[in-house]
Enzyme design. Sequence first.
Site, PDB file in Angstrom:
ATOM      1  N   CYS A   1     -97.406  13.111  -0.143  1.00 55.85           N
ATOM      2  CA  CYS A   1     -96.689  13.916  -1.123  1.00 55.85           C
ATOM      3  C   CYS A   1     -97.672  14.169  -2.254  1.00 55.85           C
ATOM      4  O   CYS A   1     -98.191  13.222  -2.846  1.00 55.85           O
ATOM      5  CB  CYS A   1     -95.479  13.128  -1.626  1.00 55.85           C
TER       6      CYS A   1
ATOM      7  N   GLU B   1     -88.285  25.536   3.641  1.00 57.57           N
ATOM      8  CA  GLU B   1     -87.087  24.851   4.156  1.00 57.57           C
ATOM      9  C   GLU B   1     -86.062  25.844   4.685  1.00 57.57           C
ATOM     10  O   GLU B   1     -85.300  25.545   5.596  1.00 57.57           O
ATOM     11  CB  GLU B   1     -86.483  23.971   3.070  1.00 57.57           C
TER      12      GLU B   1
ATOM     13  N   HIS C   1     -95.403  20.990   2.150  1.00 59.76           N
ATOM     14  CA  HIS C   1     -94.547  22.029   2.730  1.00 59.76           C
ATOM     15  C   HIS C   1     -95.335  23.292   3.085  1.00 59.76           C
ATOM     16  O   HIS C   1     -94.923  24.071   3.938  1.00 59.76           O
ATOM     17  CB  HIS C   1     -93.459  22.450   1.735  1.00 59.76           C
TER      18      HIS C   1
ATOM     19  N   ASP D   1     -92.997  10.190   1.707  1.00 63.16           N
ATOM     20  CA  ASP D   1     -92.963  11.501   1.048  1.00 63.16           C
ATOM     21  C   ASP D   1     -91.640  11.609   0.293  1.00 63.16           C
ATOM     22  O   ASP D   1     -90.707  10.844   0.559  1.00 63.16           O
ATOM     23  CB  ASP D   1     -93.054  12.611   2.104  1.00 63.16           C
ATOM     24  N   SER D   2     -91.563  12.563  -0.618  1.00 58.85           N
ATOM     25  CA  SER D   2     -90.311  12.788  -1.347  1.00 58.85           C
ATOM     26  C   SER D   2     -89.209  13.269  -0.401  1.00 58.85           C
ATOM     27  O   SER D   2     -88.036  13.097  -0.672  1.00 58.85           O
ATOM     28  CB  SER D   2     -90.528  13.833  -2.423  1.00 58.85           C
TER      29      SER D   2
ATOM     30  N   CYS E   1     -99.481  21.029  -1.343  1.00 56.85           N
ATOM     31  CA  CYS E   1     -98.101  20.578  -1.119  1.00 56.85           C
ATOM     32  C   CYS E   1     -97.877  20.533   0.387  1.00 56.85           C
ATOM     33  O   CYS E   1     -98.252  21.460   1.102  1.00 56.85           O
ATOM     34  CB  CYS E   1     -97.119  21.547  -1.776  1.00 56.85           C
TER      35      CYS E   1
END
Lengths: 267, 267
Positions: free
Chosen positions: B75, B154, B188, B12-13, B186
């Site tokens: 990702c 985050e 996240h 993943d990034s 995504c």
Amino acid sequence: MKDLNRPIGVFDSGMGGLTAVKQLIKFLPNEDIVYLGDTARVPYGNKSKKTVIKFSIQNTLCLLKFKVKLIIIACNTSSSLALNTLRKRFKIPIIGVIEPGVKKALQLTRNKCIGVIGTNATISSNAYQREISRIAPSVKVFGQSCPLFVPLAEEGWLRGKVTLDIIRKYLAPLIKRKIDTLILGCTHYPLLKPSIKKAIGTDIKLIDSANEVAQGVKRLMNVKGIASEENKKGRMKFFLTDKPYNFKGIAEKFLGRKIGYIYQVKI
Amino acid sequence: MKDLNRPIGVFDSGMGGLTAVKQLIKFLPNEDIVYLGDTARVPYGNKSKKTVIKFSIQNTLCLLKFKVKLIIIACNTSSSLALNTLRKRFKIPIIGVIEPGVKKALQLTRNKCIGVIGTNATISSNAYQREISRIAPSVKVFGQSCPLFVPLAEEGWLRGKVTLDIIRKYLAPLIKRKIDTLILGCTHYPLLKPSIKKAIGTDIKLIDSANEVAQGVKRLMNVKGIASEENKKGRMKFFLTDKPYNFKGIAEKFLGRKIGYIYQVKI
């Protein structure tokens, strides 16, 4: 090329540093400028010190190829974490964005309570706190990281209720501490200035480092005798390490004017 | 090492892909996993296609050194922009996060109106739209980029009024289009699931790609006969290209459990 007429080099993790270029154009209209934005690896604010130093050295080496006479680190994270290393390693004058902002804040504060907002890396580095303590040990400094401000600025959500609510949420602890001066410790934040002013009211003075840096550079160049002698409008060259989605639109938003060709560079 | 018992590689990034690892542990508890997060260059969502492909090739080459039997691109940006290039270049099975999410959405939609949310790069790549059109040309797809969601996740602002307001602002255009299914495009975003559910109500079905990917990988490994034969709890190794501020805390938030040592790797 005559030494005095060599360009000023500016680097940033991305395009936020163009707010500093905007001020340079205002205060030093006849200087040539080479701008390097490391858009392939932006942002630096959530990276480690070691990595930020490595990237900053690479950016400096890239700018030196353009025979710049002076380098401005238009990135608070890099100024916080890499300035000392760069100054030890390179002979050219290198100016960060921390010192000029700090000097101005110390001139303006009355109650000796200063707030600083920035990225996680800038705030947790304590660079502002250290610089202020060095000059004025009795001044209290309160830091607050605001990780949502950069995407807010890039998204163009500069005003409106949601933006104001986010700003209020981040700044509440600083207002509680009764700061009377607030340093915008990130080159993206000047775009949010009208909303930040609205959130904090008129009693707290806002310091925009970009403005202070440009004036500091002007003084330094006069002292060192390296100001351009040419009586013409300075030329600008823009380099990015990546050309992402809508990069021209974002760049022009930060620079506050139209921009010509933007080159891509490998570093 | 026997072929079947080689680890699964995941990249993943950054650390968001750990939401996919969380699901892999659930559905494939006896598989070894090697995770690579490119935290030195995160995020990919605001980078160009060329740069994302270059980074994705480097990540794949790094995972291949661990003799992985299969690679998951956890990702969405990289799956959108680099999957085809990687499949052409490498012989190993490579699974992205687009196809599994799309398949599930097509099973669930009743009114044939599907929404997709993701980063700028994912949405502007039209990868979801193309994949859905390929399988079901009559289905309408509406994309919406939500650049503030990654920093919200985050930052840990997972609930509360400001978060809900931001979600509502982004999702309003999709709700207006009367979508009945929404793909979280995504890795996240699953952290924001409770708030997203609250914002969209119970009529719209939410697709969490991480869940679908894990089930898809399980099926694929059975078909290809490469599922691990070992009857033990899988081991995990975590590699990051940078160890930024609070990386362990963030990693554990995404993985949903405690994590052992995290290695740093150069790629």
